[in-house]
Design an enzyme around this catalytic site. Sequence first.
Site, PDB file in Angstrom:
ATOM      1  N   ASN B 391      54.899 114.365 -22.156  1.00 41.83           N
ATOM      2  CA  ASN B 391      53.879 115.300 -21.689  1.00 41.83           C
ATOM      3  C   ASN B 391      54.446 116.314 -20.701  1.00 41.83           C
ATOM      4  O   ASN B 391      54.666 117.464 -21.042  1.00 41.83           O
ATOM      5  CB  ASN B 391      52.708 114.520 -21.093  1.00 41.83           C
ATOM      6  CG  ASN B 391      51.474 115.388 -20.916  1.00 41.83           C
ATOM      7  OD1 ASN B 391      51.555 116.605 -20.828  1.00 41.83           O
ATOM      8  ND2 ASN B 391      50.319 114.767 -20.860  1.00 41.83           N
ATOM      9  N   ASP B 392      54.726 115.859 -19.490  1.00 47.01           N
ATOM     10  CA  ASP B 392      55.168 116.808 -18.458  1.00 47.01           C
ATOM     11  C   ASP B 392      56.463 117.526 -18.821  1.00 47.01           C
ATOM     12  O   ASP B 392      56.651 118.685 -18.468  1.00 47.01           O
ATOM     13  CB  ASP B 392      55.351 116.088 -17.116  1.00 47.01           C
ATOM     14  CG  ASP B 392      54.013 115.589 -16.579  1.00 47.01           C
ATOM     15  OD1 ASP B 392      52.982 116.187 -16.934  1.00 47.01           O
ATOM     16  OD2 ASP B 392      54.019 114.608 -15.820  1.00 47.01           O
ATOM     17  N   VAL B 393      57.362 116.843 -19.558  1.00 46.57           N
ATOM     18  CA  VAL B 393      58.670 117.448 -19.854  1.00 46.57           C
ATOM     19  C   VAL B 393      58.588 118.528 -20.920  1.00 46.57           C
ATOM     20  O   VAL B 393      59.574 119.198 -21.205  1.00 46.57           O
ATOM     21  CB  VAL B 393      59.728 116.389 -20.262  1.00 46.57           C
ATOM     22  CG1 VAL B 393      59.991 115.432 -19.124  1.00 46.57           C
ATOM     23  CG2 VAL B 393      59.323 115.659 -21.522  1.00 46.57           C
TER      24      VAL B 393
END
Lengths: 100, 465
Positions: B391-393
Amino acid sequence: MAADLWTALFIGILAAFVGYEVISRVPVLLHTPLMSGSNFIHGIVLVGAIVALGFSTTPVEQGVGLVAVIMGAMNVTGGYVVTERILAMFDRSKKKGGGP
Amino acid sequence: MIAWQEPLVDAVYVVAVLVFILGLRAMSSPATARRGIVQAGVAMLIAVAVTFVIPGLRYPNFPLIALGVILGSLAGWYWARVVQMTAMPQMVAIFNGMGGGSAAAIGAVEMLGNLSNTSISGLALAGAVIGATSIAGSMIAFLKLQGWLRSKPIVYPVQQPTNIAVLVVGVGFGVYAVWMTQTVWLLPFFVLMILFGLLLALPIGGADMPVVISLFNALTGIAVALDGFALVSGPLGDAGYAMVIAGTLVGAAGSLLTLLMAKAMNRSVGNVLFGAFGATEETGTTIHGSMKPIEAEDVAAMLAYANTVVVAPGYGMAVAQAQQKVKELADLLEARGVTVKFAIHPVAGRMPGHMNVLLAEAGISYDKLFDRDEINPEFSNVDVVLVIGANDVVNPAAHRAGSPLQGMPILDVENAHNVIVIKRGQGKGFAGIENDLFYKDNCHMLYGDAQAAVGKLVTALKKMD
């Protein structure tokens, strides 16, 4: 023995640079085995634990020394087995070769 | 009479240290890494064995030493053998913690035996401070990674002042014990140092673990080196030199890795440790567009007729143990002539290199795995990117000013023609930030557990033949 302490300090400084140089060549691919491998290397603490317990004279020292030896042995054995397991997988994928 | 033991012990330690360095050096290539660690293992075994002949060790203690070595080795060996590959991060944490605990205990023994010698007891005290912090912090990391403790940051009011107070008072007790040569003060010292380690790790969230694990690894190395300094100051302390070198080596390696990991998140180590990142959710930003769900059959068709497919895995793949299914999917696609690559973000997962290990376990050749810097320029030529539990990456919010993720180097999957995100639900990532990617026109959501969703893709692909 203060002279020994200074010698150790010189050695330690050099070791820090060796560590930095050696590690900066490790590819991202192998970051996990690098971490668990260095985890295994600091298992040398077991040697210190054996010496500490070996020279112990009082029951308290012996008790704490035993804890040190148990934990050190866990560190070194577990660290080795984990690293070897991980690297064995990379070894296998190597033999299979790249591409279909 | 000159004892034969001392030169033998010294020679063995010198060779062992050399092999350790070469072993770490061998890690610069997967082809030599395994041989390196096996050689280091043999060297370690001989170094430990030769320690028993050090002159002056008290024979009555030998049964205790043997008992400790056997118990510890059996426990470590058994645990490391049976554990699943997906549980590797917590294993690394726990064995690292054991090293820290051992260093702290050695510090205690050295202080108890040499309290009147300020140089020995001072160094042993420093080793104990760092070792105790390392074992306690590693245990919290273990509990969080194992899921026995909430992985979100655990915060409470005046957290940092409290932690600093515990540290200062704890170290104060230790210094007082050494200064006054009164062993009784070592007890509150150790209690507070353990407490400090626990408190230090509590506010650190799960996704920050790659930084934290490498940091505690470095700390244990430093603690071992400090104990080594204490040992060389005493009589018959040749083992100390080996500890100084090996410990410092690991301290440097771990520090470097810690900085690399923090850099991969564009955050300072201080921010990771004290920022309680992810404790609060971002509010007030609105993203236009909507999340568009897609069916597995449609995704399968899209993949089957693509030229190039890139898989971007994250922690969700590890949690769902989907790596075998991913391998199956990649094999099917390659059989159809599709080029399949894997895009690995340095901090995807819970420890440095986590994704590489999981994919290697599934038997995916490592020359299909690409670093962020290698793969990022290629995304505009990629037909389909399959984001599996990351997600964040992959959040383009990293390019947006004012976002908490701003400046974090990400995988630029949004540049691909099509992006499919496999995700359990509509929730936010660890950072608690909406993912702009999910709302892009070229992005579709395949909802479900990673293993189940990839399984459906495999089934759908097989039907197409």
